[in-house]
Design an enzyme around this catalytic site. Structure first.
Site, PDB file in Angstrom:
ATOM      1  N   ASP A  26       0.832  -1.201   0.410  1.00 23.36           N
ATOM      2  CA  ASP A  26      -0.115   0.221   0.336  1.00 23.36           C
ATOM      3  C   ASP A  26       0.900   0.877   0.322  1.00 23.36           C
ATOM      4  O   ASP A  26       2.110   1.773   1.611  1.00 23.36           O
ATOM      5  CB  ASP A  26      -0.806   0.013   1.379  1.00 23.36           C
ATOM      6  CG  ASP A  26      -1.832   1.537   1.274  1.00 23.36           C
ATOM      7  OD1 ASP A  26      -2.503   1.469   0.672  1.00 23.36           O
ATOM      8  OD2 ASP A  26      -1.709   1.800   2.261  1.00 23.36           O
ATOM      9  N   TYR A  82       3.897   9.706   0.574  1.00 28.90           N
ATOM     10  CA  TYR A  82       5.131   9.494   1.521  1.00 28.90           C
ATOM     11  C   TYR A  82       6.582   9.301   0.862  1.00 28.90           C
ATOM     12  O   TYR A  82       7.217   9.605   1.759  1.00 28.90           O
ATOM     13  CB  TYR A  82       4.757   7.768   1.294  1.00 28.90           C
ATOM     14  CG  TYR A  82       3.284   7.378   2.182  1.00 28.90           C
ATOM     15  CD1 TYR A  82       2.383   8.173   2.178  1.00 28.90           C
ATOM     16  CD2 TYR A  82       2.700   5.742   1.521  1.00 28.90           C
ATOM     17  CE1 TYR A  82       0.805   7.587   3.224  1.00 28.90           C
ATOM     18  CE2 TYR A  82       1.808   4.806   2.105  1.00 28.90           C
ATOM     19  CZ  TYR A  82       0.729   6.036   2.391  1.00 28.90           C
ATOM     20  OH  TYR A  82      -0.514   5.725   2.839  1.00 28.90           O
ATOM     21  N   LYS A 122      -2.090   5.627  -4.070  1.00 35.54           N
ATOM     22  CA  LYS A 122      -2.605   7.038  -3.789  1.00 35.54           C
ATOM     23  C   LYS A 122      -2.139   8.274  -4.248  1.00 35.54           C
ATOM     24  O   LYS A 122      -1.422   8.810  -4.627  1.00 35.54           O
ATOM     25  CB  LYS A 122      -3.055   7.653  -2.143  1.00 35.54           C
ATOM     26  CG  LYS A 122      -2.662   6.164  -1.368  1.00 35.54           C
ATOM     27  CD  LYS A 122      -3.710   5.778   0.001  1.00 35.54           C
ATOM     28  CE  LYS A 122      -3.652   4.829   0.606  1.00 35.54           C
ATOM     29  NZ  LYS A 122      -2.161   4.468   0.681  1.00 35.54           N
ATOM     30  N   HIS A 132      -6.146  10.195  -1.608  1.00 37.75           N
ATOM     31  CA  HIS A 132      -6.362   9.700  -0.389  1.00 37.75           C
ATOM     32  C   HIS A 132      -6.633  10.896   0.431  1.00 37.75           C
ATOM     33  O   HIS A 132      -7.002   9.871   1.823  1.00 37.75           O
ATOM     34  CB  HIS A 132      -4.745  10.496  -0.581  1.00 37.75           C
ATOM     35  CG  HIS A 132      -3.441  10.224   0.256  1.00 37.75           C
ATOM     36  ND1 HIS A 132      -2.766   9.347   0.263  1.00 37.75           N
ATOM     37  CD2 HIS A 132      -4.065   9.441   1.588  1.00 37.75           C
ATOM     38  CE1 HIS A 132      -1.745   9.562   1.520  1.00 37.75           C
ATOM     39  NE2 HIS A 132      -2.759   8.569   2.309  1.00 37.75           N
TER      40      HIS A 132
END
Ligand code: A2P
Length: 262
Positions: free
Chosen positions: A44, A49, A74, A107
């Site tokens: 994921d 990130y 995302k 997201h």
């Protein structure tokens, strides 16, 4: 590994590896390599990130057959128009050196002026990447019932197939869970261990002793019993394995209800 089926027929493993805050640069590669070794095949990820490039390197180094992987990414909050969504998805694919994502999620819902229309326009972008074959399934994160009802109001072509929300013992999301189940939306749990904070809960410790399991395993199992796909993350190889080793027992109805009431 057990799987859940999305309404378009795609299978998703019930446990994925969360990649938020798994270190910087080369450390990310090491963590992903250890996750492969431990048995994870579902990752994921997210643009926000900041580690797509390094995860891409780890994927390439692994030589694991692409068909055995489930790769989810995302879309970040600043991409609001249909065209923005399509170019952001292509950019993330390029960064990871992939041809397609197994699932692609929004997201966070947009909050602000003209919110209903903006969330609809973004969703048109998600439908476009799905129709173009850049992604095999599309969904959202952190959506409420009214966010889904908004998309229904616009008669969208596909409703979201996934909703990823925060879930772990101590969080009550019954109404949203029921809504997703009734609308064929598969639920995924982020922070299924409550950021590690619930692991010291005395009631959970008592239950864990009874099953001869760790508190983390009880929390993860509880999430599965509630119908969630779980996305635990750990940078420690022993705990990575521990978090996968939860398919050979069930929690009793009484214990699930005890945890419901924490
Ligand atoms: P670590 O990487 O040192 O294992 P969440 O996914 O709910 O946000 O929780 C993540 C936190 O839980 C991380 O800090 C991680 O630390 C910790 N963690 C993950 N798996 C376990 C486990 N099996 N036992 C204890 N702590 C864990």
């Amino acid at each position: 590994m057990e799987y859940k089926k999305l309404y378009n027929g795609i299978n998703i493993p019930k446990v994925g590896f969360g990649t938020w805050q798994i270190g910087e640069g080369g450390d990310v590669i090491k963590v992903i390599e250890n996750a492969f070794k431990s048995g994870y095949r579902f990752f994921d990820m997210a643009y926000s990130y900041g580690n797509e490039f390094f995860i891409g390197k780890a994927l390439k180094n692994s030589n694991i057959d692409r068909a055995s992987l489930f790769l989810q990414n995302k879309l970040w909050n600043d991409k609001l128009s249909k065209d923005d969504v399509v170019s952001a998805c292509k950019r993330s694919l390029k960064m990871l050196k992939l041809d397609c994502f197994d699932s692609y999620l929004i997201h966070w819902p947009y909050r602000g002026e003209n919110e209903d229309e903006v969330n609809y326009q973004r969703w048109l972008g998600m439908e476009a990447v799905y129709d173009e074959g850049l992604v095999k399934s599309i969904g959202v994160c952190n959506y409420s019932i009214s966010d889904f009802e908004n998309l229904k109001k616009y008669n969208v072509k596909y409703l979201p197939m996934i909703n990823q929300i925060e879930f772990h013992p101590g969080i009550n999301q019954k109404e949203l869970i029921d809504y997703c189940e009734n609308n064929n939306i598969v639920l995924q749990a982020w922070s299924p261990l409550g950021h590690g904070e619930i692991l010291k809960n005395v009631k959970l410790e008592t239950i864990a002793k009874k099953y001869n399991r760790t508190v983390a395993q009880i929390c993860l199992k509880y999430n599965l019993e509630k119908g969630f796909i779980i996305l635990p993350k750990s940078c420690n190889e022993k705990r990575m394995k521990e978090n996968l080793n939860i398919f050979d027992y069930n929690l009793s109805v009484e214990d699930i209800s005890l945890i419901d009431n924490l």
